[in-house]
Write an enzyme that holds these catalytic residues in place. Structure first.
Site, short mmCIF file in Angstrom:
data_model
loop_
_atom_site.label_atom_id
_atom_site.label_comp_id
_atom_site.label_asym_id
_atom_site.label_seq_id
_atom_site.Cartn_x
_atom_site.Cartn_y
_atom_site.Cartn_z
CE LYS A 1 -1.96 -1.53 3.72
NZ LYS A 1 -1.72 -2.99 3.68
N GLY B 1 -2.42 -12.96 17.21
CA GLY B 1 -1.71 -12.65 15.97
C GLY B 1 -2.51 -11.78 15.02
CE LYS C 1 -5.98 -2.22 3.99
NZ LYS C 1 -6.59 -3.13 4.98
N GLY D 1 -4.73 -11.66 5.90
CA GLY D 1 -4.39 -13.09 5.81
C GLY D 1 -3.58 -13.35 4.57
#
Length: 334
Positions: free
Chosen positions: A121, A203, A221, A313
């Site tokens: 990004k 996590g 974003k 993920g």
């Protein structure tokens, strides 16, 4: 069989996810008459290079057992400049200060006439126009679905399925870590600090969570959406940003009793770029929980179109990269 030769620059969680997805989808790709041949993999300590195609299973095993994939002392720039291939998959860590290695890698790839697919990004949040102009001037393709919402295909949805619609605004939850913390604060009637600690233990949040919880990730974003969808020339500094660290469980419970949940919402339209906590009616399409991302696209013809998906993920993000790779391969053969 159409062969597309690629490099993976950055072999952390996302880069490894890309390798896993390519291995997993070999038969599917073969049915598309497509072979993705990885000729170079680079991490922070070096590279593996094989112009005949790297054994990705062995590369993954070596990375996980030794902490590096390196067999030779080469950098990403060395590979981009000197190894003949079609597409650079740029998955180095995001740097919001100056774009870091990712920006240098992308610009060099375009100078070499290579296409770029990225999940990074930072460079797009800082230098979107420069990158697009560099890609256009070299005739390179530039795909970055994975930079916004992980597996949630918002950019390709707008550019493809919703083509012909004027996009009036986009609102959404663009950071799964914040959404998890806020969801759990309400469920447990617990403090921000307690639920941040839980997210870190699971996590879901980084050891240093600033990038997520202060709204920086969501703002990056939002800038990518502003530039790619609305044609703005915005950077991260143009976004009005408020994070979630000051939210209390008491305020969330009061809001819930009045029929609202508290969410970190990013919104972009032609006169607004904002990331801030907002009250969302219970049951509203934007009231998703846990680590989910969601975006509601307001259009002139189709009305509101809402899409939800996993925003983070390694495999989920890699799925967006694979989609962009397949798109590029199809364009190569038109």
């Amino acid at each position: 069989m159409n062969i597309i030769r690629v490099s993976i620059i950055g072999f952390g969680a996302v880069g490894q996810g890309v390798a896993e997805v390519i291995l997993k989808k070999m038969d599917y790709l073969r049915d598309l008459n497509l072979e993705i041949k990885v000729v170079a993999v680079v991490d922070s300590r070096g590279a593996e290079i094989d112009t005949e195609g790297i054994d990705l299973a062995k590369a993954l095993e070596r990375k996980r057992s030794k902490g590096t994939v390196a067999l030779v002392d080469k950098t990403g720039l060395d590979v981009i400049k000197n190894i003949e291939h079609d597409v650079v998959i740029e998955t180095t860590p995001t740097n919001i200060d100056d774009g870091g290695a990712g920006l240098r890698n992308m610009l060099e790839a375009f100078r070499q006439g290579r296409d770029v697919v990225t999940s990074n990004k930072g460079p797009l949040a800082l230098k979107y126009t420069e990158l697009v102009e560099a890609a256009n001037s070299s005739g390179s393709k530039f795909r970055f679905e994975a930079t916004v919402g992980g597996a949630m295909p918002i950019i390709n949805l707008i550019k493809g399925v919703l083509a012909g619609n004027e996009i009036l605004s986009i609102q959404g939850i663009l950071n799964g870590t914040c959404n998890y913390i806020l969801t759990r604060m309400l469920e447990e009637e617990a403090s921000y600090e307690q639920m941040l600690a839980e997210a870190q233990e699971r996590g879901i949040a980084e050891t240093d969570p600033t990038y997520d919880v202060e709204g920086i990730d969501a703002a990056c974003k939002l800038v990518i959406l502003a530039n790619s969808v609305f044609g703005m020339n915005a950077t991260y500094k143009d976004v009005d940003v408020t994070g979630i660290s000051k939210i209390t469980p008491e305020s969330m419970i009061l809001a819930y009793n009045d029929g609202y949940v508290t969410k970190l919402i990013g919104e972009v339209r032609k006169d607004l770029l904002c990331v801030a906590p907002r009250l969302v009616p219970i049951g509203h399409p934007l009231s998703v929980g846990d680590t989910l991302n969601v975006a509601s696209v307001q259009t002139d013809l189709a009305g509101p179109v809402t899409i939800t998906g996993r925003g983070a993920g390694s495999i989920e993000t890699a799925s967006a990269i694979l989609s962009d790779l397949i798109s590029i391969s199809r364009n190569m053969n038109e």
